[in-house]
Design a protein around this motif. Structure first.
Motif, PDB file in Angstrom:
ATOM      1  N   ASP A 102       0.860  -1.191   0.000  1.00  0.00           N
ATOM      2  CA  ASP A 102       0.000   0.000   0.000  1.00  0.00           C
ATOM      3  C   ASP A 102       0.896   1.241   0.000  1.00  0.00           C
ATOM      4  O   ASP A 102       1.513   1.584   1.004  1.00  0.00           O
ATOM      5  CB  ASP A 102      -0.889  -0.036   1.249  1.00  0.00           C
ATOM      6  CG  ASP A 102      -1.879   1.116   1.315  1.00  0.00           C
ATOM      7  OD1 ASP A 102      -1.598   2.192   0.756  1.00  0.00           O
ATOM      8  OD2 ASP A 102      -2.925   0.946   1.955  1.00  0.00           O
ATOM      9  N   LYS A 103       0.962   1.924  -1.135  1.00  0.00           N
ATOM     10  CA  LYS A 103       1.878   3.059  -1.272  1.00  0.00           C
ATOM     11  C   LYS A 103       1.595   4.168  -0.254  1.00  0.00           C
ATOM     12  O   LYS A 103       2.520   4.785   0.286  1.00  0.00           O
ATOM     13  CB  LYS A 103       1.816   3.626  -2.689  1.00  0.00           C
ATOM     14  CG  LYS A 103       2.350   2.700  -3.771  1.00  0.00           C
ATOM     15  CD  LYS A 103       2.300   3.383  -5.127  1.00  0.00           C
ATOM     16  CE  LYS A 103       2.905   2.505  -6.220  1.00  0.00           C
ATOM     17  NZ  LYS A 103       2.105   1.303  -6.476  1.00  0.00           N
ATOM     18  N   PHE A 104       0.309   4.434  -0.015  1.00  0.00           N
ATOM     19  CA  PHE A 104      -0.032   5.490   0.939  1.00  0.00           C
ATOM     20  C   PHE A 104       0.414   5.119   2.349  1.00  0.00           C
ATOM     21  O   PHE A 104       0.998   5.939   3.064  1.00  0.00           O
ATOM     22  CB  PHE A 104      -1.532   5.774   0.917  1.00  0.00           C
ATOM     23  CG  PHE A 104      -1.972   6.745   1.986  1.00  0.00           C
ATOM     24  CD1 PHE A 104      -1.481   8.042   2.010  1.00  0.00           C
ATOM     25  CD2 PHE A 104      -2.875   6.362   2.962  1.00  0.00           C
ATOM     26  CE1 PHE A 104      -1.877   8.941   2.999  1.00  0.00           C
ATOM     27  CE2 PHE A 104      -3.272   7.256   3.954  1.00  0.00           C
ATOM     28  CZ  PHE A 104      -2.772   8.544   3.969  1.00  0.00           C
ATOM     29  N   TYR A 105       0.140   3.891   2.752  1.00  0.00           N
ATOM     30  CA  TYR A 105       0.528   3.457   4.098  1.00  0.00           C
ATOM     31  C   TYR A 105       2.045   3.484   4.245  1.00  0.00           C
ATOM     32  O   TYR A 105       2.577   3.945   5.260  1.00  0.00           O
ATOM     33  CB  TYR A 105      -0.022   2.052   4.360  1.00  0.00           C
ATOM     34  CG  TYR A 105       0.024   1.627   5.809  1.00  0.00           C
ATOM     35  CD1 TYR A 105      -0.045   2.552   6.847  1.00  0.00           C
ATOM     36  CD2 TYR A 105       0.114   0.281   6.149  1.00  0.00           C
ATOM     37  CE1 TYR A 105      -0.017   2.160   8.166  1.00  0.00           C
ATOM     38  CE2 TYR A 105       0.141  -0.128   7.475  1.00  0.00           C
ATOM     39  CZ  TYR A 105       0.075   0.818   8.479  1.00  0.00           C
ATOM     40  OH  TYR A 105       0.109   0.413   9.781  1.00  0.00           O
ATOM     41  N   THR A 106       2.747   3.020   3.211  1.00  0.00           N
ATOM     42  CA  THR A 106       4.211   3.048   3.236  1.00  0.00           C
ATOM     43  C   THR A 106       4.724   4.462   3.472  1.00  0.00           C
ATOM     44  O   THR A 106       5.506   4.721   4.391  1.00  0.00           O
ATOM     45  CB  THR A 106       4.788   2.519   1.912  1.00  0.00           C
ATOM     46  OG1 THR A 106       4.417   1.151   1.745  1.00  0.00           O
ATOM     47  CG2 THR A 106       6.308   2.615   1.892  1.00  0.00           C
ATOM     48  N   CYS A 107       4.297   5.389   2.623  1.00  0.00           N
ATOM     49  CA  CYS A 107       4.812   6.759   2.698  1.00  0.00           C
ATOM     50  C   CYS A 107       4.384   7.464   3.978  1.00  0.00           C
ATOM     51  O   CYS A 107       5.133   8.286   4.517  1.00  0.00           O
ATOM     52  CB  CYS A 107       4.367   7.555   1.470  1.00  0.00           C
ATOM     53  SG  CYS A 107       5.242   7.086  -0.047  1.00  0.00           S
TER      54      CYS A 107
END
Length: 289
Positions: A102-107
């Motif tokens: 999950d790109k949002f969770y990662t960032c």
């Protein structure tokens, strides 16, 4: 010793490299597709794949997480969590795989820990996406889940933004909009395993997409001490045992744009003398026995 490797149903170069090195070290590797998982309650085997009891394996290496419906994806992760609860080694850990997918969770996890990431807006409504485009001007629209650079679009014109956002609205997708960082068509992939950087590569392209899968070329490079620390810290934050950390640099700043929890190393292997598969197999053996 028996290890299972989960793929999309076919063996890519990375899986072949792992199998070859594992076999050289006396490890029997079987390849399965995550889409064939079967979970059971009240009867045995508790978890199987391709007709084989996964509790009989010493380690399970996740080399691909195929797309699917929300139910399919949640089920696969649930089964992997259960295998961990049963004491089976899953590599990377399931929590790390979920965070990195999950790109949002990662960032958000990286930013909250003080690591620079590009300005990003994530929303469900087209009006919020349009407002983000007006604020940021030059953006990259990405799928929330995805890899290899597939599905990413750079949007600079208002008409294009309208068409892209309208299409996403029709498909009931999430808007993931990230500020475009001028990077001279280059970025850095840092490959980290067990807290050690075992390889770094500069990726160069004829366009803004530097992914090797999209035609980018790789060459060996060295990292500053600051970027080494950032790479290692990124894995600590996300709970990864190994990962590829993607970094873009400007004249006076840097940003971590993604952390790949299932990194490939075919191109990186071609620009380093370190045997990456050997490092991975040695790490897994040491962590198990």
């Amino acid at each position: 010793m028996r290890w299972a490797i989960f793929t999309s149903g076919k063996e890519d170069w990375n899986v072949g490299d792992l199998k070859k090195e594992a076999g050289r070290q006396g490890v029997d590797c079987k390849v399965f597709s995550l889409t064939e998982l079967v979970g059971r309650l009240g009867k045995e085997p508790k978890v199987s794949c391709g007709g084989q009891d996964l509790e009989r394996f010493d380690a399970l290496l996740v080399r691909w997480t195929p797309g699917g419906s929300a139910e399919q994806i949640v089920f696969r992760m649930d089964v992997l969590h259960r295998l961990e609860n049963l004491g089976i080694k899953v590599f990377n850990p399931v929590d790390a795989i979920e965070r990195c997918a999950d790109k949002f969770y990662t960032c958000s996890l990286l930013e909250d820990a003080g690591i620079p990431v590009p300005k990003t807006v994530v929303a469900e409504k087209e009006k919020d996406a349009s407002r983000a485009f007006e604020e940021l001007g030059d953006v990259v629209v990405k799928p929330l889940f995805g890899s290899l650079g597939t599905g990413m679009l750079r949007v600079k014109e208002e008409d294009l933004a309208y068409r892209v956002f309208s299409a996403l609205e029709f498909g009931r997708y999430i808007y993931y909009i990230q500020e475009f960082i001028p990077h001279e068509n280059r970025d850095i992939r840092s490959f980290v395993l067990d807290g050690d950087i075992i390889g770094t590569m500069e990726r160069i392209s004829d366009n803004w997409k530097t992914n090797i899968a999209k035609g980018g070329k790789g060459r060996k490079c060295n990292l500053s001490e600051e970027l080494k620390d950032v790479s290692k810290k990124s894995l600590d934050i996300l709970g990864c045992e190994y990962a590829g950390v993607d970094i873009v640099e400007t004249e006076d700043e840097f940003y971590v744009v993604e952390v790949n929890g299932i990194p490939g190393w075919k191109k990186l292997q071609s620009v380093t003398d370190i045997n990456i598969a050997e490092k991975i197999v040695n790490y897994l053996k040491n962590s198990l026995y």
